[in-house]
Design an enzyme around this catalytic site. Sequence first.
Site, short mmCIF file in Angstrom:
data_model
loop_
_atom_site.label_atom_id
_atom_site.label_comp_id
_atom_site.label_asym_id
_atom_site.label_seq_id
_atom_site.Cartn_x
_atom_site.Cartn_y
_atom_site.Cartn_z
N TYR A 31 -45.64 0.04 -21.04
CA TYR A 31 -47.02 0.83 -21.52
C TYR A 31 -46.91 2.13 -20.73
CZ TYR A 31 -52.08 1.73 -22.47
OH TYR A 31 -53.00 2.28 -22.70
N LYS B 121 -44.51 1.16 -25.17
CA LYS B 121 -45.91 2.00 -25.91
C LYS B 121 -45.98 3.07 -25.35
CE LYS B 121 -50.95 1.47 -26.23
NZ LYS B 121 -51.87 0.60 -25.76
#
Length: 306
Positions: free
Chosen positions: A136, A164
Amino acid sequence: MTAIDFTGVFPAMCTPFDDDDRIDFDTLQEDAQRLEAAGVDGLVPVGSTGESATLSHDEHVRVVEAVIEAVDDVPVIAGTGSNNTREALELSERAAAAGADGLLLISPYYNKPEQRGLVEHFRTIADAVDLPQIVYNVPSRTGQNVEPDTAVELASHENITGYKAASGDLGQIGEIAERTVDEDFAVLSGDDALTVPAISVGATGTISVAANVEPERTCAMVGAALDGDYDRARDLHHELGPLFRHLFVETNPIPVKEAMEIRGYGPARLRSPLTRLSEEHVGEMERILEDLAEERPVLDAAEGDR
């Protein structure tokens, strides 16, 4: 490791709190069931939107367990990141033991490791925990960008299967998708306003804040883009545009929790130091949600034709 198809819409779930600042597990489970029924492709509890920064480790695990218990047929990807590699590893191991299907790991924040430190951090967890893992990248919160070279290097690890992207840099998103096209590796939008553009350059879906409030419409938008129907995807993007913008008028998850309360999905309470949405923004949120509700029959009819 059981693979997860990281295609589609994965709401970054809120964590509801009661009047005594305790986790409201009944509402949490009702919310998970509502989202599953709306057609999302997976759920992501205890990430940034889930106020992971103010949850104890035991609370992290209990939230993950509660969401897993509530749903029937969608994967649960637990947020288990930390700026302390040992702590992230412990959270990841506990989430795996609780039955999580995958992990979302924010890059280490505050201490700002060099890129080689990021590689070591993520590989340490991937070596130890046999679950699909999503790196992420959200530099606005961490102070450090996960560079494309780093993402590509990490993609070679069999357990690191997603990224992400919440940098706001569409060029970087496209580069990572391009350079990992031959890997079992998914790039997911982490910014609702960039989801359709990100899919156009190779992303496979989104870990979405807006999907908490408008799951059906978000799924329709992403589905249209993945099908190559960019006229339909653009129309839905424009319908959702005011919501996308207003969900970030203050720090996430302040606005989305207000929206959840307006819709009757959960309380707007947040743990300190976060505070309720400023009164000056509440009226606009109500207006945006009312407009979307009025357009609901149009969406239902269009989805019936698909």
